[in-house]
Design a protein around this motif. Structure first.
Motif, PDB file in Angstrom:
ATOM      1  N   CYS A 101     -16.593 -57.655  55.800  1.00 22.63           N
ATOM      2  CA  CYS A 101     -16.352 -56.632  54.795  1.00 22.63           C
ATOM      3  C   CYS A 101     -17.088 -55.364  55.223  1.00 22.63           C
ATOM      4  N   CYS A 102     -16.363 -54.273  55.279  1.00 21.51           N
ATOM      5  CA  CYS A 102     -16.954 -52.966  55.593  1.00 21.51           C
ATOM      6  C   CYS A 102     -16.812 -52.090  54.358  1.00 21.51           C
ATOM      7  N   VAL A 103     -17.912 -51.521  53.932  1.00 20.91           N
ATOM      8  CA  VAL A 103     -17.918 -50.655  52.757  1.00 20.91           C
ATOM      9  C   VAL A 103     -18.391 -49.276  53.201  1.00 20.91           C
ATOM     10  N   LEU A 104     -17.575 -48.262  52.932  1.00 27.00           N
ATOM     11  CA  LEU A 104     -17.952 -46.880  53.223  1.00 27.00           C
ATOM     12  C   LEU A 104     -18.496 -46.252  51.949  1.00 27.00           C
ATOM     13  N   LEU A 105     -19.707 -45.730  52.058  1.00 28.97           N
ATOM     14  CA  LEU A 105     -20.387 -45.109  50.924  1.00 28.97           C
ATOM     15  C   LEU A 105     -20.627 -43.631  51.213  1.00 28.97           C
ATOM     16  N   ASP A 106     -20.845 -42.861  50.148  1.00 27.73           N
ATOM     17  CA  ASP A 106     -21.267 -41.481  50.368  1.00 27.73           C
ATOM     18  C   ASP A 106     -22.662 -41.508  50.993  1.00 27.73           C
ATOM     19  N   SER A 107     -23.115 -40.382  51.503  1.00 29.15           N
ATOM     20  CA  SER A 107     -24.390 -40.351  52.233  1.00 29.15           C
ATOM     21  C   SER A 107     -25.586 -40.714  51.362  1.00 29.15           C
ATOM     22  N   GLU A 108     -25.453 -40.594  50.065  1.00 31.48           N
ATOM     23  CA  GLU A 108     -26.541 -40.948  49.140  1.00 31.48           C
ATOM     24  C   GLU A 108     -26.522 -42.438  48.762  1.00 31.48           C
ATOM     25  N   ARG A 109     -25.452 -43.116  49.152  1.00 31.98           N
ATOM     26  CA  ARG A 109     -25.241 -44.533  48.798  1.00 31.98           C
ATOM     27  C   ARG A 109     -25.167 -44.746  47.295  1.00 31.98           C
TER      28      ARG A 109
END
Length: 155
Positions: A101-109
């Motif tokens: 599973c790959c989750v892309l988050l904004d830079s602030e997480r």
């Protein structure tokens, strides 16, 4: 939050579950919460939307060609396509056996941009749906019809 800081699997699952842009969020969050999953080595967690778009577009092609089961990929592709290419992102990778599973988050997480759960070729995705009611019993098999023997009219 700098890339070097860790996020818990529970927090990651909660963020995925709250992401309305991820259609398969319940299944992906259930995978993240599973005790058998663990964070994978990820030396390049920091990325940009343009790079993620390029990488996952290639993966989408390879997945189709190799018959890889995936959940969330179309939503992830749409989400990164809508971002400016220089937008900084953080990628978290969680694995269990043949599943990733790959989750892309904004830079602030603090917000999930997109998430994809996939398996190795030929392996189905894990089923985290609630227990379905038992299937109705199968109908008894019909008797096979035996073709009638041909009559000999000249006997």
């Amino acid at each position: 939050m700098p890339v070097s800081q860790k996020i818990s699997k529970q927090t990651l699952a909660d963020l995925v579950l709250a992401a309305g842009s991820v259609p398969e969020r319940a299944a992906i969050a259930a995978f993240l919460r599973d005790e058998a999953t663990a964070f994978a080595s990820n030396p390049f967690a920091a990325t940009k939307a343009g790079s993620a778009r390029h990488t996952w577009s290639g993966q989408a092609f390879e997945f189709r060609v190799m018959g890889v089961a995936a959940a969330g990929l179309p939503g992830l592709l749409e989400a990164v396509a809508a971002l400016p290419p220089a937008e900084p992102l953080v990628q978290e990778i969680v694995r269990s056996g043949p599943h990733t599973c790959c989750v892309l988050l904004d830079s602030e997480r603090t917000r999930v941009v997109g998430a994809v759960l996939y398996a190795k070729p030929g392996i189905p995705l894990p089923d985290f749906s609630p227990a379905a009611p038992p299937a109705p019993p199968a109908r008894p098999a019909r008797r096979a019809r035996v073709p009638a023997a041909q009559l000999d009219l000249f006997a």
